[in-house]
Design an enzyme around this catalytic site. Structure first.
Site, PDB file in Angstrom:
ATOM      1  N   SER A   1      50.843  -6.766   1.653  1.00 14.14           N
ATOM      2  CA  SER A   1      49.761  -7.247   0.955  1.00 14.14           C
ATOM      3  C   SER A   1      49.543  -6.830  -0.272  1.00 14.14           C
ATOM      4  O   SER A   1      50.471  -6.135  -0.898  1.00 14.14           O
ATOM      5  CB  SER A   1      48.651  -6.011   1.728  1.00 14.14           C
ATOM      6  OG  SER A   1      47.337  -5.997   1.117  1.00 14.14           O
TER       7      SER A   1
ATOM      8  N   TYR B   1      45.209   2.354   4.013  1.00 22.71           N
ATOM      9  CA  TYR B   1      45.889   0.961   4.283  1.00 22.71           C
ATOM     10  C   TYR B   1      46.781   0.557   2.893  1.00 22.71           C
ATOM     11  O   TYR B   1      47.760   0.048   3.266  1.00 22.71           O
ATOM     12  CB  TYR B   1      44.734  -0.094   4.232  1.00 22.71           C
ATOM     13  CG  TYR B   1      44.968  -1.633   4.610  1.00 22.71           C
ATOM     14  CD1 TYR B   1      45.417  -1.958   5.868  1.00 22.71           C
ATOM     15  CD2 TYR B   1      44.980  -2.462   3.720  1.00 22.71           C
ATOM     16  CE1 TYR B   1      45.956  -3.192   6.047  1.00 22.71           C
ATOM     17  CE2 TYR B   1      45.503  -3.752   3.981  1.00 22.71           C
ATOM     18  CZ  TYR B   1      45.910  -3.960   5.015  1.00 22.71           C
ATOM     19  OH  TYR B   1      46.283  -5.455   5.274  1.00 22.71           O
TER      20      TYR B   1
END
Length: 274
Positions: free
Chosen positions: A157, A170
């Site tokens: 990501s 995250y």
């Protein structure tokens, strides 16, 4: 291609696009997801278009469950040659209300701050993203040993390059996924298994839609910040990840490529904000 592809998180927006793209190469595709109905819907669509696909109800954090799915996949479709670790996500329990510390956060009880982040939520997000890549790899990489043209694709990501505000679990987890990708690439290099990762920029998915748009469908303030920091000034489309996926899974096109994390982000990772 005709080599079995295993995809975790295959019922989601991005990984369902991956599954359809891999099926179009002629590969049998195993779609693994905790949401069995979502995975089955994608498998049905693939079969309707002439591809070979089967859905499996799988919890990527349960190694026994993964082993059982592996054994069924080998029987149904053949041994895994390409593994795409797409399962992942965030949890509201470890998302802060404020982007930065606000006076009084340390005593706040009504809203989520850094000081009252839920440990179980943090543990879950970290496990889902990192262990959710490690455990399937432990199970399915055994099929690849001694074979040619095998590879593993992890999904990282933009958070791995620069942590985003509000979502520390995250961000930390995806950074770990990128590091784990490099570690695996070295570990399996002499075994002939290539390991790379794709780091999507901002795409609208079922998981983040509520953060990006309000109930009337209007962009939120966070969406405006994201697009202002994305030089191409828009969200990505799932199809725009497929060229990178097909390149990395093609041993002829990328046979000497291992241990990299490829941003597909509209320039987000290149922009300093100035």
């Amino acid at each position: 291609m005709n080599q079995t592809v295993v995809i975790t998180g295959a019922g989601g927006v991005l990984c369902s696009a991956f599954a359809k793209a891999m099926a179009k190469t002629g590969a049998p595709v195993a779609l693994l997801d905790l949401n069995a109905a979502a995975a089955e819907a994608v498998a049905t669509e693939i079969r309707r278009d002439g591809g070979i696909a089967k859905a499996y109800d799988v919890n990527v954090l349960d190694k026994v469950n993964l082993q059982d799915a592996h054994d069924r996949i080998v029987k149904d479709l053949g041994k895994c040659r390409v593994l795409i670790n797409g399962a992942g996500g965030n949890n509201p329990k470890c998302t802060t209300a404020h982007e930065t510390y606000q006076p009084g956060d340390e005593a706040e009880e009504e809203c989520k701050t850094f000081f009252n982040l839920d440990k179980e939520g943090f543990d879950f997000v970290f496990s889902l993203n990192l262990m959710g890549s490690l455990l399937p790899t432990q199970i399915f990489a055994k099929d690849m040993l001694g074979e040619e043209g095998c590879c593993i694709i992890n999904i990282s990501s933009m958070n791995a390059f620069r942590p985003l505000t509000k979502i520390p679990a995250y961000s930390a987890a995806k950074s770990a996924v990128s590091n784990f990708t490099q570690w695996l690439a070295v570990h399996f290099a002499e075994a002939g298994i290539r390991v790379n990762a794709i780091a999507p920029g901002f795409f609208v998915t079922n998981q983040n839609k509520a953060l990006l748009f309000d109930e009337q469908g209007n962009p939120t303030a966070r969406t405006e910040k994201i697009l202002n920091a994305t030089p191409m000034k828009r969200f990505g489309e799932p199809e725009e990840l497929l060229g990178t996926l097909l390149w990395l899974t093609d041993s002829k096109a990328s046979g000497f490529v291992t241990g990299i994390v490829v941003p597909v982000d509209g320039g987000f990772s290149a922009y300093s904000g100035v």
